[in-house]
Design a protein around this motif. Structure first.
Motif, mmCIF file in Angstrom:
data_model
loop_
_atom_site.group_PDB
_atom_site.id
_atom_site.type_symbol
_atom_site.label_atom_id
_atom_site.label_comp_id
_atom_site.label_asym_id
_atom_site.label_seq_id
_atom_site.Cartn_x
_atom_site.Cartn_y
_atom_site.Cartn_z
ATOM 1 N N CYS A 1 -8.425 0.313 14.886
ATOM 2 C CA CYS A 1 -7.480 -0.791 14.761
ATOM 3 C C CYS A 1 -6.079 -0.216 14.694
ATOM 4 C CB CYS A 1 -7.782 -1.624 13.521
ATOM 5 S SG CYS A 1 -6.546 -2.900 13.196
ATOM 6 N N PRO A 2 -5.138 -0.704 15.492
ATOM 7 C CA PRO A 2 -3.776 -0.175 15.440
ATOM 8 C C PRO A 2 -3.142 -0.285 14.056
ATOM 9 C CG PRO A 2 -4.073 -1.518 17.405
ATOM 10 C CD PRO A 2 -5.303 -1.699 16.574
ATOM 11 N N ALA A 3 -3.437 -1.357 13.337
ATOM 12 C CA ALA A 3 -2.838 -1.536 12.016
ATOM 13 C C ALA A 3 -3.316 -0.474 11.043
ATOM 14 C CB ALA A 3 -3.166 -2.921 11.466
ATOM 15 N N VAL A 4 -4.603 -0.132 11.115
ATOM 16 C CA VAL A 4 -5.141 0.888 10.219
ATOM 17 C C VAL A 4 -4.532 2.248 10.555
ATOM 18 C CG1 VAL A 4 -7.233 2.023 9.411
ATOM 19 C CG2 VAL A 4 -7.275 -0.421 9.942
ATOM 20 N N LEU A 5 -4.454 2.565 11.831
ATOM 21 C CA LEU A 5 -3.818 3.817 12.241
ATOM 22 C C LEU A 5 -2.367 3.865 11.793
ATOM 23 C CD1 LEU A 5 -5.138 4.237 15.904
ATOM 24 C CD2 LEU A 5 -5.708 5.679 13.940
ATOM 25 N N LEU A 6 -1.653 2.779 12.049
ATOM 26 C CA LEU A 6 -0.232 2.753 11.743
ATOM 27 C C LEU A 6 0.024 2.884 10.249
ATOM 28 C CD1 LEU A 6 2.463 2.548 13.158
ATOM 29 C CD2 LEU A 6 2.319 0.048 12.986
ATOM 30 N N ALA A 7 -0.795 2.221 9.436
ATOM 31 C CA ALA A 7 -0.619 2.326 7.986
ATOM 32 C C ALA A 7 -0.788 3.764 7.523
ATOM 33 C CB ALA A 7 -1.626 1.420 7.276
ATOM 34 N N GLY A 8 -1.790 4.461 8.063
ATOM 35 C CA GLY A 8 -1.984 5.857 7.698
ATOM 36 C C GLY A 8 -0.843 6.742 8.160
ATOM 37 N N ALA B 1 0.828 -1.203 0.000
ATOM 38 C CA ALA B 1 0.000 0.000 0.000
ATOM 39 C C ALA B 1 0.863 1.253 0.000
ATOM 40 C CB ALA B 1 -0.920 -0.008 1.218
ATOM 41 N N LEU B 2 1.952 1.243 0.763
ATOM 42 C CA LEU B 2 2.847 2.399 0.820
ATOM 43 C C LEU B 2 3.526 2.622 -0.519
ATOM 44 C CD1 LEU B 2 4.238 4.603 2.497
ATOM 45 C CD2 LEU B 2 5.942 2.890 3.182
ATOM 46 N N ALA B 3 3.963 1.554 -1.171
ATOM 47 C CA ALA B 3 4.618 1.695 -2.477
ATOM 48 C C ALA B 3 3.670 2.311 -3.499
ATOM 49 C CB ALA B 3 5.114 0.327 -2.961
ATOM 50 N N SER B 4 2.423 1.876 -3.512
ATOM 51 C CA SER B 4 1.461 2.451 -4.457
ATOM 52 C C SER B 4 1.175 3.914 -4.137
ATOM 53 C CB SER B 4 0.160 1.646 -4.441
ATOM 54 O OG SER B 4 0.306 0.420 -5.130
ATOM 55 N N PHE B 5 1.095 4.236 -2.851
ATOM 56 C CA PHE B 5 0.854 5.627 -2.458
ATOM 57 C C PHE B 5 1.977 6.541 -2.947
ATOM 58 C CE2 PHE B 5 1.533 8.920 0.924
ATOM 59 C CZ PHE B 5 0.451 9.723 0.592
ATOM 60 N N LEU B 6 3.216 6.162 -2.702
ATOM 61 C CA LEU B 6 4.344 6.983 -3.146
ATOM 62 C C LEU B 6 4.390 7.058 -4.670
ATOM 63 C CD1 LEU B 6 7.107 5.855 -0.617
ATOM 64 C CD2 LEU B 6 5.718 7.950 -0.580
ATOM 65 N N ALA B 7 4.064 5.973 -5.348
ATOM 66 C CA ALA B 7 4.040 5.991 -6.811
ATOM 67 C C ALA B 7 2.979 6.964 -7.314
ATOM 68 C CB ALA B 7 3.779 4.589 -7.356
ATOM 69 N N ASN B 8 1.818 6.945 -6.715
ATOM 70 C CA ASN B 8 0.740 7.842 -7.138
ATOM 71 C C ASN B 8 1.106 9.304 -6.909
ATOM 72 O OD1 ASN B 8 -1.233 6.049 -8.149
ATOM 73 N ND2 ASN B 8 -1.898 5.522 -6.080
ATOM 74 N N VAL B 9 1.699 9.600 -5.760
ATOM 75 C CA VAL B 9 2.035 10.992 -5.443
ATOM 76 C C VAL B 9 3.188 11.492 -6.299
ATOM 77 C CG1 VAL B 9 2.899 12.532 -3.645
ATOM 78 C CG2 VAL B 9 1.136 10.850 -3.095
ATOM 79 N N LEU B 10 4.245 10.696 -6.419
ATOM 80 C CA LEU B 10 5.425 11.157 -7.146
ATOM 81 C C LEU B 10 5.207 11.197 -8.656
ATOM 82 C CD1 LEU B 10 8.249 9.340 -5.142
ATOM 83 C CD2 LEU B 10 7.560 11.747 -5.015
ATOM 84 N N ALA B 11 4.160 10.528 -9.134
ATOM 85 C CA ALA B 11 3.879 10.573 -10.570
ATOM 86 C C ALA B 11 3.529 11.985 -11.028
ATOM 87 C CB ALA B 11 2.751 9.611 -10.919
#
Length: 379
Positions: free
Chosen positions: A328-335, A227-237
């Motif tokens: 959920c800690p995982a959802v918070l942490l991912a954000g 998810a992080l890789a796709s986010f950075l790809a979308n923003v840096l595009a």
């Protein structure tokens, strides 16, 4: 055409499904053609206009449902495409579009499951009690199982880890953010959050011990990496997106993160099983049947999202399906990881941009993300 039209890699193995899914389905048959599968009586189509009809694998479709052998669906197509077809690896959204428009309910002999592809159906199946054997971080059962967490501490952990990693690559002439950053940030934040030395966490992170240490949800490292890789790809595009989001308030960054989860969910297919008969678009699924939910298709359903293929960090109609909406800690942490990853990278490398001529190529069918993200830290 988007960058996802490029040839990809072979589909992910079922063994690689993240913990949010119920595990591997029954073994798929040999890769005979779909036509051969239908000829053997294992496949039946359901036309979009067949709402309220029932159909079972190998059985009869009520009210005029047609088999793929010797007949055609109302749309004129004989056999629905499979998400596991080779073409789906290169550009799964073409397959998804056909399924949404012509086969909203179909039985796939390769997946050995009924397939749902429309947003309304998939969103319902992820939370409806009539669908069992599934788990998403943030769903109500998940939220009830977690203890309270210190959000400020999670933010601090994510920020510190992201800044350390960003500084490690800031002076390089080039870097791969997938290998050099995204691969390390989620595991690093979990290690810090649970008080495990980072070197030990990295030995455990791919095994069950990670979930034992951090909990079932927070231990899902691979999902957050993708998810992080796709986010950075979308923003840096788009350099304008990067500049605007660098100094944006947390709320705006959260919206951009949610939009990336919507457009490019890291988990493309989730598996559930019906506990009761369920009516969906295109027909009715009997009780006790496996159902493949095409999250990647649902999140680009034009009936739900305007311009669904476009990444719009200011989109005001959120509807990502990777995570539930509960605590959920995982959802918070991912954000937090997404927010501080972008801030740390651009703090350390204000001129960061994609390498000349590079376009991120997303790969995978079950899970999907850029294989690499080549950048020039110095611009």
């Amino acid at each position: 055409m988007s960058d996802e039209s490029k040839p990809g890699t072979p589909p992910d193995r079922w063994a690689d499904l993240p913990p949010m899914d119920p595990g591997p389905p029954p073994a798929a048959p040999a890769r005979a053609t779909l036509a051969a599968a239908t000829a053997a009586g294992r496949f039946r189509t359901a036309a979009p206009s067949a709402a309220g009809r029932s159909a079972t694998p190998g059985g009869s479709a009520a009210a005029g449902g047609s088999t793929a052998t010797g007949g055609t669906a109302a749309t004129g197509r004989t056999v629905a495409p499979s998400p596991l077809d080779p073409g789906g690896t290169r550009y799964p959204h073409r397959v998804h579009r056909v399924l949404r428009e012509e086969f909203p309910l179909t039985y796939d002999p390769l997946l050995r499951a009924w397939v749902l592809s429309r947003y309304a159906d998939v969103a319902t199946a992820l939370t409806d009690a009539r669908f069992t054997h599934g788990h998403r971080p943030g769903d109500p059962p998940c939220a009830r199982s977690h203890v309270d967490v210190d959000e400020a501490e999670l933010r601090s952990v994510a920020a510190r880890t992201a800044h350390v990693l960003a500084r490690r690559i800031a002076d390089r002439p080039h870097a791969d953010l997938v290998a050099d950053f995204c691969h390390w940030l989620p595991s690093g934040t979990v290690a810090a959050a649970v008080g495990v030395p980072y070197r030990d966490m990295m030995r455990l992170v791919r095994g069950r011990a990670a979930a034992a240490l951090a909990g079932q949800c927070t231990g899902q490292i691979a999902v957050r990496e993708k998810a992080l890789a796709s986010f950075l790809a979308n923003v840096l595009a788009d350099p304008d997106h990067a500049r605007e989001l660098h100094a944006a308030p947390s709320g705006q960054l959260a919206r951009a993160w949610t939009e990336s989860l919507r457009r490019d969910p890291p988990v493309q297919i989730a598996v559930r099983r019906t506990a009761a008969e369920v009516r969906v678009s295109g027909g009715t699924i009997p009780a006790g049947e496996p159902v493949a939910l095409l999250i990647g298709s649902a999140c680009r359903d034009p009936e739900r999202f305007r311009e669904p293929d476009r990444y719009d960090p200011l989109r005001d109609d959120p509807g990502q399906l990777t995570y539930g909406t509960g605590a959920c800690p995982a959802v918070l942490l991912a954000g937090f990881e997404a927010e501080y990853a972008l801030r740390a990278l651009l703090d350390a490398m204000p001129r960061l941009r994609l390498a000349d001529g590079f376009r991120p190529e997303r790969t995978g069918l079950i899970t999907r993300a850029p294989r690499s993200l080549l950048v020039r830290p110095g611009g």
